[in-house]
Design an enzyme around this catalytic site. Structure first.
Site, short mmCIF file in Angstrom:
data_model
loop_
_atom_site.label_atom_id
_atom_site.label_comp_id
_atom_site.label_asym_id
_atom_site.label_seq_id
_atom_site.Cartn_x
_atom_site.Cartn_y
_atom_site.Cartn_z
N LYS A 105 -42.31 5.29 -40.00
CA LYS A 105 -41.96 6.40 -38.89
C LYS A 105 -42.55 7.76 -39.25
CE LYS A 105 -39.01 6.08 -35.34
NZ LYS A 105 -38.83 5.11 -34.64
P1 NAD Z 1 -37.79 9.73 -24.61
O1 NAD Z 1 -38.27 10.87 -25.19
O2 NAD Z 1 -38.33 8.86 -23.66
O3 NAD Z 1 -36.11 10.00 -24.19
C1 NAD Z 1 -35.07 10.65 -24.93
C2 NAD Z 1 -33.98 11.08 -24.14
O4 NAD Z 1 -33.08 11.74 -24.82
C3 NAD Z 1 -34.48 12.04 -22.97
O5 NAD Z 1 -33.81 11.79 -21.74
C4 NAD Z 1 -33.95 13.12 -23.66
O6 NAD Z 1 -33.59 14.29 -22.29
C5 NAD Z 1 -32.66 13.04 -24.24
N1 NAD Z 1 -32.02 13.78 -25.02
C6 NAD Z 1 -32.79 14.42 -26.10
N2 NAD Z 1 -32.02 15.23 -26.86
C7 NAD Z 1 -30.62 14.95 -26.32
C8 NAD Z 1 -29.38 15.56 -26.59
N3 NAD Z 1 -29.43 16.65 -27.50
N4 NAD Z 1 -28.32 15.26 -25.83
C9 NAD Z 1 -28.63 14.37 -24.53
N5 NAD Z 1 -29.64 13.66 -24.57
C10 NAD Z 1 -31.05 14.14 -25.16
O7 NAD Z 1 -37.20 8.85 -25.95
P2 NAD Z 1 -37.00 7.06 -26.08
O8 NAD Z 1 -38.27 6.44 -26.47
O9 NAD Z 1 -36.22 6.84 -24.97
O10 NAD Z 1 -36.06 6.91 -27.15
C11 NAD Z 1 -34.52 7.36 -27.16
C12 NAD Z 1 -34.14 6.70 -28.55
O11 NAD Z 1 -34.28 5.12 -28.67
C13 NAD Z 1 -34.32 7.36 -29.90
O12 NAD Z 1 -33.26 7.05 -30.89
C14 NAD Z 1 -35.53 6.34 -30.37
O13 NAD Z 1 -35.75 6.33 -31.70
C15 NAD Z 1 -35.03 4.86 -29.92
N6 NAD Z 1 -35.88 3.84 -29.73
C16 NAD Z 1 -37.06 3.94 -28.67
C17 NAD Z 1 -37.96 2.79 -28.62
C18 NAD Z 1 -39.06 2.78 -27.85
O14 NAD Z 1 -39.70 1.78 -27.45
N7 NAD Z 1 -39.26 4.03 -27.17
C19 NAD Z 1 -37.84 1.72 -29.49
C20 NAD Z 1 -36.62 1.40 -30.13
C21 NAD Z 1 -35.65 2.77 -30.42
#
Ligand code: NAD
Length: 445
Positions: A131
């Site tokens: 990561k």
């Molecule tokens: P992203 O950047 O597309 O979206 C993140 C979202 O979280 C946005 O809507 C943002 O506004 C919101 N956010 C940020 N800070 C916030 C806060 N303080 N309060 C409320 N909302 C808040 O990211 P993503 O890829 O959707 O990732 C989201 C989560 O899922 C993370 O924990 C990431 O590690 C996990 N994840 C993502 C993937 C992937 O394929 N993208 C895979 C596994 C896990």
């Protein structure tokens, strides 16, 4: 990051010199890495893994920190700090996302990298865990600046990444476009004869640039498979149920859209800009499009603004945290009025929050399983790149569904056999596979 990144650069753009006053002064630092370590220790106890194995896995193999300068649009130079943590490659190349966020730091990357090791092991993927990311707010830079920051970061990582060594992917604040810049930067560094072999250096790429069909929705899709497995076991019909979604980026929006097709309505949603309530249910397709255009849910016309506290108190059936770690502490867990918490995000429940949910009998589908659809389809992308193939969406979807159901069954069986909860069962299954590899190959020299 589902927003256009163009726009005027802000004078408050984050970098290493971010004033401490922008952070909550009294908030104690959340020990995310320590939390993950404790899950590992618990799982080691229930699965009777030898102590030296957990000792080896208790720290990442490599911790890479780079500092690199980038010229901003106004002509100024700014120094950025980037991380790549390589936790384990005993099963295969390091694999895991790159996060662009103002709070990215060493310990959180270590926690997230180790979670990738457990996730890949649990899903029987030939990958280890990694990561990384850059400590800055990607919303505060222009598109051109974002491209230069990305290119300079991946250039700085040099041969610390590679298609058979360490394979980054999108995470919070990064997306397919960022991966396309990363790929192009890497390709241009390896020399002309090796260019095409480099395609698998990152996953989550745009389809035309070597990505796979189905990757964009994969994490949300995997989450939905887990929710369906859970519902089937409860003999619960998802049709007509209600959900709350925190974080409406890649994971949250795709999960919401897929669940809405199964008749689950999204009645409250929140992101970094605020929270909205709509008892009639949002049109999540339209909301997703709005967020893609505007960068957040702020200003979306259908829905009433509510506070974060009000959001957590709304009565619904399923809560999907899909934003960041440590969002569900004891107060949120007491307030939640749902039948299930399905962790789209990594580490959204603090241990204290989790204890309250347990006491209140609210089950959790844990991150290591529930959001593993993303890395699973990333693996499919990597295989296609290595074989110069392009699979159909149906092939990808079918394989993912099988993989998620299979993992869910294995976790459930482990939990029953060892009398532990779902989270510890995920770690237990993952750890057992790693321990077996160590016992067969033994430890060099
Ligand atoms: P992203 O950047 O597309 O979206 C993140 C979202 O979280 C946005 O809507 C943002 O506004 C919101 N956010 C940020 N800070 C916030 C806060 N303080 N309060 C409320 N909302 C808040 O990211 P993503 O890829 O959707 O990732 C989201 C989560 O899922 C993370 O924990 C990431 O590690 C996990 N994840 C993502 C993937 C992937 O394929 N993208 C895979 C596994 C896990």
């Amino acid at each position: 990051m589902n927003e256009p990144v163009s726009g005027p650069p802000s004078s408050s753009t984050f970098d290493e010199r971010m004033p401490m006053s922008m952070k909550a002064p009294s908030a104690p630092r959340y020990d995310f890495f320590g939390v993950i370590q404790r899950y590992l220790d618990e799982a080691a106890k229930v699965s009777a893994v030898p102590e030296h194995i957990t000792t080896i896995l208790s720290q990442p193999k490599n911790e890479i920190i780079v500092h690199f300068p980038v010229r901003m649009d106004n002509g100024e130079w700014r120094l950025f700090k980037g991380y790549r943590i390589q936790h384990s490659n005993i099963i295969g190349p390091y694999k895991g996302g790159m996060r662009y966020h103002q709070d990215v730091g060493l310990d959180d990357c270590k926690a997230l990298a180790s979670m990738m090791t457990w996730k890949c092991s649990l899903m029987n993927l030939p990958f280890g865990g990694g990561k990384g990311g850059i400590k800055f707010n990607p919303r505060s830079v222009s598109r051109a600046e974002l491209a230069r920051i990305t290119r300079r970061f991946f250039h700085s990582l040099g041969s610390n990444i590679g298609p058979t060594y360490d394979i980054p992917a999108p995470d919070v604040g990064t997306n397919a476009q960022v991966m396309a810049w990363a790929l192009d930067t890497y390709m241009n560094g390896v020399g002309i004869p090796l260019k095409q072999d480099a395609l698998g250096v990152v996953t989550g790429k745009p389809v035309a640039s070597g990505g796979t069909l189905g990757r964009e929705k994969a994490t949300g899709q995997g989450l939905v498979h887990c929710i369906r497995e859970w519902a089937e076991r409860q003999r619960l019909d998802l049709q007509g149920k209600k959900m709350l979604v925190q974080g409406f980026g890649n994971v949250g929006s795709n999960a919401a859209v897929l669940l809405s097709r199964m008749g689950v309505s999204c009645i409250a949603v929140g992101d970094h800009a605020g929270y909205l309530h709509n008892p009639e249910g949002f049109n999540v397709h339209r909301l997703k499009q709005y967020v893609e255009q505007h960068g957040s849910i702020a200003g979306y016309p259908a829905g009433q603004k509510i506070s974060r506290e009000e959001f957590f108190g709304i009565s619904a059936d399923i809560f999907i945290p899909a934003a960041l770690e440590n969002q569900i502490g004891p107060a949120e867990a007491e307030a939640l009025n749902v039948q299930l918490v399905a962790e789209g995000a990594n580490g959204p429940c603090s241990p204290e929050g989790e204890a309250v949910l347990k006491r209140r009998g609210i089950p959790i589908l844990p991150d290591v399983l529930a959001n593993a659809g993303g890395v699973t389809v990333s693996y499919y992308e990597w295989v296609q790149n290595r074989r110069s193939e392009q699979w159909t969406l149906e092939e990808v979807d079918e394989k993912l569904e099988f993989a998620m159901k299979d993992a869910y069954d294995r976790v459930e069986r482990f939990g029953r056999a060892h009398n532990c909860d779902f989270r510890i069962a995920c770690y237990g299954v993952a750890l057992s596979r790693l321990a077996q590899v160590y016992s067969e190959r033994e430890i060099f020299p």
